[in-house]
Scaffold this motif. Structure first.
Motif, PDB file in Angstrom:
ATOM      1  N   ALA A   7       0.844  -1.187   0.000  1.00 45.72           N
ATOM      2  CA  ALA A   7       0.000   0.000   0.000  1.00 45.72           C
ATOM      3  C   ALA A   7       0.883   1.242   0.000  1.00 45.72           C
ATOM      4  N   CYS A   8       0.338   2.337  -0.542  1.00 44.25           N
ATOM      5  CA  CYS A   8       1.069   3.605  -0.549  1.00 44.25           C
ATOM      6  C   CYS A   8       0.035   4.734  -0.474  1.00 44.25           C
ATOM      7  N   ARG A   9       0.328   5.871  -1.082  1.00 46.11           N
ATOM      8  CA  ARG A   9      -0.599   7.002  -1.032  1.00 46.11           C
ATOM      9  C   ARG A   9      -1.728   6.839  -2.048  1.00 46.11           C
ATOM     10  N   SER A  10      -1.368   6.525  -3.307  1.00 41.83           N
ATOM     11  CA  SER A  10      -2.380   6.506  -4.358  1.00 41.83           C
ATOM     12  C   SER A  10      -2.449   5.195  -5.133  1.00 41.83           C
ATOM     13  N   GLY A  11      -1.486   4.310  -4.942  1.00 40.03           N
ATOM     14  CA  GLY A  11      -1.506   3.028  -5.647  1.00 40.03           C
ATOM     15  C   GLY A  11      -0.416   2.853  -6.678  1.00 40.03           C
ATOM     16  N   LYS A  12       0.449   3.860  -6.860  1.00 40.28           N
ATOM     17  CA  LYS A  12       1.533   3.728  -7.845  1.00 40.28           C
ATOM     18  C   LYS A  12       2.770   3.052  -7.240  1.00 40.28           C
ATOM     19  N   ARG A  13       3.234   3.551  -6.100  1.00 42.66           N
ATOM     20  CA  ARG A  13       4.438   2.980  -5.485  1.00 42.66           C
ATOM     21  C   ARG A  13       4.208   1.553  -5.014  1.00 42.66           C
ATOM     22  N   SER A  14       2.976   1.222  -4.653  1.00 42.63           N
ATOM     23  CA  SER A  14       2.695  -0.144  -4.218  1.00 42.63           C
ATOM     24  C   SER A  14       2.855  -1.133  -5.372  1.00 42.63           C
ATOM     25  N   VAL A  15       2.518  -0.707  -6.592  1.00 42.10           N
ATOM     26  CA  VAL A  15       2.752  -1.558  -7.766  1.00 42.10           C
ATOM     27  C   VAL A  15       4.255  -1.731  -7.968  1.00 42.10           C
ATOM     28  N   THR A  16       5.010  -0.646  -7.861  1.00 44.48           N
ATOM     29  CA  THR A  16       6.468  -0.710  -8.002  1.00 44.48           C
ATOM     30  C   THR A  16       7.068  -1.675  -6.981  1.00 44.48           C
TER      31      THR A  16
END
Length: 108
Positions: free
Chosen positions: A65-74
């Motif tokens: 999980a992260c703020r918006s869903g981008k870093r969590s994919v990374t």
């Protein structure tokens, strides 16, 4: 299967954590977590991300999980590249979590 990430809703993640099925791994930075945190997440910041720093899930499925869903994919792709079967993330991040009406806690 490397390179695929499954989107989970905030409700799915909250229920999975409550039922003991998911280990929520927050990859936001310490200053973000200090402002507001997921209630039951472990923090492994993406800026210093090392898949070995993720606690042993003990049979749980890891969900990033992260703020918006981008870093969590990374983070999920990086973990997969390291040979770990971590293919799930919280779509929408903490923004989606709050939009779903789910609780956060003050940072630490």
């Amino acid at each position: 299967m490397v390179g695929q990430v499954e989107d989970l809703t905030a409700q799915d993640v909250q229920q999975g954590v409550a039922e003991g099925r998911y280990l929520l791994v927050d990859v936001r930075e310490p200053n973000e977590v200090a402002a507001e945190a997921y209630p039951d997440a472990v923090v492994v910041p993406l800026s210093t991300f090392d898949p070995k720093a993720i606690p042993e899930p003990n049979g749980k499925q890891v969900v990033f999980a992260c703020r918006s869903g981008k870093r969590s994919v990374t983070a999920s792709l990086a973990a997969q590249s390291a040979g770990l079967p971590y293919t799930r993330h919280l779509a929408g991040g903490i923004l989606g979590w709050k939009a779903a009406g789910l609780p956060t806690k003050p940072g630490r």
